[in-house]
Write a protein that holds these residues in place. Structure first.
Motif, PDB file in Angstrom:
ATOM      1  N   PHE A 232      15.163 -39.303 -13.210  1.00 62.67           N
ATOM      2  CA  PHE A 232      13.961 -38.769 -13.845  1.00 62.67           C
ATOM      3  C   PHE A 232      13.906 -39.048 -15.342  1.00 62.67           C
ATOM      4  N   ARG A 233      14.949 -39.643 -15.903  1.00 64.57           N
ATOM      5  CA  ARG A 233      14.922 -39.836 -17.356  1.00 64.57           C
ATOM      6  C   ARG A 233      14.975 -41.296 -17.793  1.00 64.57           C
ATOM      7  N   LEU A 234      15.289 -42.216 -16.922  1.00 61.59           N
ATOM      8  CA  LEU A 234      15.392 -43.621 -17.301  1.00 61.59           C
ATOM      9  C   LEU A 234      14.029 -44.302 -17.146  1.00 61.59           C
ATOM     10  N   VAL A 235      13.470 -44.789 -18.243  1.00 58.91           N
ATOM     11  CA  VAL A 235      12.169 -45.461 -18.194  1.00 58.91           C
ATOM     12  C   VAL A 235      12.162 -46.762 -18.994  1.00 58.91           C
ATOM     13  N   ASP A 236      13.281 -47.135 -19.592  1.00 61.54           N
ATOM     14  CA  ASP A 236      13.305 -48.343 -20.419  1.00 61.54           C
ATOM     15  C   ASP A 236      12.888 -49.572 -19.627  1.00 61.54           C
ATOM     16  N   HIS A 237      13.400 -49.675 -18.389  1.00 61.97           N
ATOM     17  CA  HIS A 237      13.068 -50.856 -17.587  1.00 61.97           C
ATOM     18  C   HIS A 237      11.600 -50.851 -17.169  1.00 61.97           C
ATOM     19  N   VAL A 238      11.001 -49.668 -17.029  1.00 64.69           N
ATOM     20  CA  VAL A 238       9.573 -49.608 -16.710  1.00 64.69           C
ATOM     21  C   VAL A 238       8.751 -50.150 -17.873  1.00 64.69           C
ATOM     22  N   VAL A 239       9.129 -49.767 -19.105  1.00 68.68           N
ATOM     23  CA  VAL A 239       8.415 -50.227 -20.295  1.00 68.68           C
ATOM     24  C   VAL A 239       8.494 -51.740 -20.429  1.00 68.68           C
ATOM     25  N   VAL A 240       9.669 -52.296 -20.188  1.00 71.17           N
ATOM     26  CA  VAL A 240       9.870 -53.727 -20.392  1.00 71.17           C
ATOM     27  C   VAL A 240       9.279 -54.551 -19.250  1.00 71.17           C
ATOM     28  N   MET A 241       9.417 -54.085 -18.009  1.00 68.27           N
ATOM     29  CA  MET A 241       9.143 -54.938 -16.868  1.00 68.27           C
ATOM     30  C   MET A 241       7.737 -54.782 -16.294  1.00 68.27           C
ATOM     31  N   THR A 242       7.211 -53.563 -16.198  1.00 66.49           N
ATOM     32  CA  THR A 242       5.936 -53.373 -15.501  1.00 66.49           C
ATOM     33  C   THR A 242       4.923 -52.561 -16.288  1.00 66.49           C
ATOM     34  N   LYS A 243       5.389 -51.740 -17.248  1.00 68.81           N
ATOM     35  CA  LYS A 243       4.488 -50.816 -17.958  1.00 68.81           C
ATOM     36  C   LYS A 243       3.695 -49.941 -16.984  1.00 68.81           C
ATOM     37  N   GLY A 244       4.349 -49.569 -15.899  1.00 70.04           N
ATOM     38  CA  GLY A 244       3.731 -48.677 -14.925  1.00 70.04           C
ATOM     39  C   GLY A 244       2.834 -49.349 -13.917  1.00 70.04           C
ATOM     40  N   GLY A 245       2.550 -50.620 -14.079  1.00 72.72           N
ATOM     41  CA  GLY A 245       1.615 -51.312 -13.189  1.00 72.72           C
ATOM     42  C   GLY A 245       2.312 -51.924 -11.984  1.00 72.72           C
TER      43      GLY A 245
END
Length: 299
Positions: A232-245
């Motif tokens: 629930f706390r790791l989001v760095d890879h989301v920011v770099v790879m998909t930005k939620g999309g």
């Protein structure tokens, strides 16, 4: 005048000394944990200040908005799926790796280093490495797929594969970290237990299932709680790879909080989302300390 004995004075000074020793940790805990949590809860009851318009008390209106927010429910569902896969798979792989590198064999030190290396890399670096793997046409997976005659897959651009792609990255990053704890626990198990089990005719599987794994349960619980928090706390890879999309298919709860707070500048609604996240983690901690601890440690 009332007289105090020397033992009473000694006990008093001992208690004062103990509280003074705890004071720095208590100050840090209150300043960086308890106060921010209470401030976030208080902020969620107000509207977001806009320019010259100050914040106004709105009660539970932000929570009503959250209830009807489809992006929030999408992010929550994504996070549950993300946790459902990353937690058990990373723990299972970590245990298998620890059992493997705990054996007496050539190159054991190199294997331990190889398994642990992803852990020491920043998540941003890991995300960029896997971004190259997932790149259509030119990425490593695309090149391997061409050898086997497979079609080109846009792993991060498809709603069906974006979240699974992030799950694979998280497992690759975390399994080596959890392996260290299992390896330390395995080295504390007396070899005589295995020798006695073998003399009694026990198979390796029975020894693992009935003796070794129960002894590893305290470590498993510790790793389980850490894996849940990381989910629930790791989001760095989301920011770099998909930005939620694409279309919020890979949006996780903490990334949505970041997006609402720092992209949309709706700080009050971001605080409301944070309260939900804190509640989830608090419930996990409550289960751990009130029930699972007693079950694991056989109290």
């Amino acid at each position: 005048m009332r007289q105090y004995s020397s033992s009473t004075r000694t006990g008093f000074f001992t208690a004062v000394h103990g509280w003074l020793m705890l004071l720095p940790a208590m100050v840090l805990l209150v300043a960086f944990t308890h106060y921010p949590a209470l401030a976030t809860l208080w902020s969620s009851l107000f509207s977001t200040p806009r320019g010259a318009r100050p914040a106004v008390f709105v009660g539970l209106d932000n929570y009503a908005v959250l209830r009807d927010d489809p992006v929030f429910w999408q992010a929550m569902w994504n996070n549950l799926v993300y946790a459902f896969w990353t937690i058990p798979v990373s723990i299972a792989i970590a245990l298998l790796m620890a059992l493997w590198v705990n054996r007496n064999m050539a190159g054991r030190g190199f294997l331990r280093l190889a398994y642990f290396t992803p852990t020491i890399l920043p998540m941003v670096a890991v995300a960029n490495i896997w971004l190259f793997f997932y790149t259509p046409q030119y990425g490593l997976l695309a090149q391997i797929g061409q050898w086997f005659g497979l079609g080109n897959v846009n792993w991060l651009g498809s709603p069906d594969t974006a979240l699974p792609a992030l799950i694979v990255v998280a497992i690759w990053k975390e399994a080596g970290f959890f392996m260290i704890f299992y390896l330390a626990a395995l080295q504390q198990v007396p070899p005589s237990l295995r020798e006695a089990a073998m003399l009694e005719g026990s198979s390796r599987w029975n020894y693992f299932r009935r003796i070794l794994f129960p002894l590893l349960m305290p470590t498993t619980l510790f790793v389980l709680v850490n894996a849940l928090i990381n989910a629930f706390r790791l989001v760095d890879h989301v920011v770099v790879m998909t930005k939620g999309g694409p279309d919020n298919a890979s949006t996780l709860l903490l990334y949505y909080i970041y997006q609402v707070g720092f992209s949309f500048w709706d700080t009050s609604y971001a605080a409301t989302l944070s309260v939900v996240l804190l509640t989830i983690l608090a419930l996990a901690a409550l289960i751990k300390f009130r029930w699972l601890d007693k079950q694991v440690h056989y109290q």
